[in-house]
Design an enzyme around this catalytic site. Structure first.
Site, PDB file in Angstrom:
ATOM      1  N   PRO A 114      59.525  -3.145  10.254  1.00  0.00           N
ATOM      2  CA  PRO A 114      60.503  -2.219  10.833  1.00  0.00           C
ATOM      3  C   PRO A 114      61.950  -2.432  10.409  1.00  0.00           C
ATOM      4  O   PRO A 114      62.609  -3.383  10.813  1.00  0.00           O
ATOM      5  CB  PRO A 114      60.340  -2.423  12.331  1.00  0.00           C
ATOM      6  N   GLU A 115      62.419  -1.507   9.585  1.00  0.00           N
ATOM      7  CA  GLU A 115      63.834  -1.367   9.298  1.00  0.00           C
ATOM      8  C   GLU A 115      64.206   0.033   9.781  1.00  0.00           C
ATOM      9  O   GLU A 115      63.380   0.705  10.417  1.00  0.00           O
ATOM     10  CB  GLU A 115      64.108  -1.494   7.801  1.00  0.00           C
TER      11      GLU A 115
ATOM     12  N   LYS B 174      68.346  -0.690  14.015  1.00  0.00           N
ATOM     13  CA  LYS B 174      66.916  -0.944  14.218  1.00  0.00           C
ATOM     14  C   LYS B 174      66.529  -0.884  15.687  1.00  0.00           C
ATOM     15  O   LYS B 174      65.404  -1.219  16.040  1.00  0.00           O
ATOM     16  CB  LYS B 174      66.554  -2.315  13.628  1.00  0.00           C
TER      17      LYS B 174
ATOM     18  N   HIS C 147      46.960  -6.452  19.926  1.00  0.00           N
ATOM     19  CA  HIS C 147      48.400  -6.688  19.843  1.00  0.00           C
ATOM     20  C   HIS C 147      49.223  -5.671  20.631  1.00  0.00           C
ATOM     21  O   HIS C 147      50.438  -5.604  20.459  1.00  0.00           O
ATOM     22  CB  HIS C 147      48.844  -6.719  18.371  1.00  0.00           C
TER      23      HIS C 147
ATOM     24  N   ARG D 139      53.455 -10.448  15.880  1.00  0.00           N
ATOM     25  CA  ARG D 139      54.311 -11.538  16.329  1.00  0.00           C
ATOM     26  C   ARG D 139      55.025 -11.033  17.576  1.00  0.00           C
ATOM     27  O   ARG D 139      54.922  -9.888  17.954  1.00  0.00           O
ATOM     28  CB  ARG D 139      55.344 -11.860  15.266  1.00  0.00           C
TER      29      ARG D 139
ATOM     30  N   ARG E  19      66.832 -14.636   2.393  1.00  0.00           N
ATOM     31  CA  ARG E  19      65.709 -13.700   2.334  1.00  0.00           C
ATOM     32  C   ARG E  19      65.165 -13.594   0.921  1.00  0.00           C
ATOM     33  O   ARG E  19      65.916 -13.633  -0.058  1.00  0.00           O
ATOM     34  CB  ARG E  19      66.135 -12.291   2.805  1.00  0.00           C
TER      35      ARG E  19
END
Length: 260
Positions: free
Chosen positions: A2-3, A58, A93, A111, A249
């Site tokens: 997700p961006e 975001k 999830h 996560r 990154r």
DNA sequence: GGTCTTGTTGCACC
DNA sequence: AGGTGCAACAAGAC
């Protein structure tokens, strides 16, 4: 994942299915993704009619009732909003499920990083969103330049700084830099006016095209389409892509198109 | 086993 | 002061 483009896709999921509907039940299956008390979260958001969702960077902001309480959603690296039938079995999830009369909105996240919160007023919303820069999809060229040249820094970390401008993540930035023919370690203060114009234009194009499909496309004509390849080559010039780390990154770039 | 991961936060270090 | 690097968070892939 997700961006900004992904969150734009989640915004459409909410707008298309949940806006105007009233929550009949809120199931918090994993209290770890909810900020503060899970009981309070479920209670505050039950029996509320979702309004028109808004995205800032975001973050996804969903007003309920008139406006407050607002649901604030962040999707970390693996989160998503998924719409489906109320009777569908929970995915393992699915951390929180908002049930409406016509279906369920599922906050699904492998996560568990930032997650969901709610704000009772402007001040609480500001605690979460207040430090964000202007949305990357709406910033103009001069503002972009001004906010990235407050100090001398590397271009990639500067573009990913959510307090400078909000919404760009690792994939978006690599794609934008590649299209702009700028190396990730270019000093922001060394760029000249035509480069800012070009960078702003490419940034807009990447975000528009990505937002349309709700993700950064991994098409062969995009750099992103080659970042996971062992022997990736530049889609423009076939030069072997280089890999390194900038701003902590993983970074992919073309040494020929983006000379340092 | 180890290493890596598209995000954010908090901390040490310069 | 502010940029930079790193660990931590959790779960999965390779």
């Amino acid at each position: 994942m997700p961006e900004l483009p992904d969150v734009e896709g989640f915004r459409r999921v909410v707008a298309d299915h949940a806006a105007g509907a009233t929550t009949r039940r809120v199931r918090v299956r994993d209290a770890g993704v909810v900020h503060g008390s899970a009981d309070a979260f479920a209670r505050e958001l039950t029996g509320r009619t979702f309004g028109r969702p808004d995205r800032h960077g975001k973050w996804l902001v969903v007003p309920t009732g008139g406006r407050f309480p607002e649901l604030l959603a962040h999707f970390g690296m693996t989160g998503a909003f998924v719409w489906g039938g109320t009777d569908e079995p929970d995915h393992r999830h699915d951390r929180v499920v908002f049930e409406f009369d016509g279906g369920a909105l599922r906050y699904r996240d492998m996560r568990k990083l930032t997650g969901l919160r709610w704000a009772r007023d402007e001040s609480e919303a500001d605690d979460v969103l207040g430090d964000l820069g202007p949305d990357a999809a709406a910033i103009d060229r001069d503002d972009l330049r001004a906010r990235l040249t407050r100090s001398r820094r590397q271009l990639k970390p500067a573009l990913m700084d959510q307090t400078a401008l909000a919404g760009l993540g690792n994939l978006c930035v690599d794609e934008i830099l590649w299209r702009s023919r700028l190396p990730p370690d270019a000093a922001t203060t060394e760029l000249r006016a035509p480069e800012w114009t070009n960078l702003h234009r490419r940034l807009g194009a990447v975000l528009r095209q990505s937002s349309r499909v709700g993700r950064v496309p991994d098409r062969p004509s995009w750099l992103t389409g080659h970042r996971d390849e062992h022997d990736g080559r530049c889609p423009r010039c076939s030069t072997a892509l280089r890999r390194g780390r900038f701003g902590g990154r993983a970074t992919v770039w073309c040494p020929h198109c983006q000379p340092g």
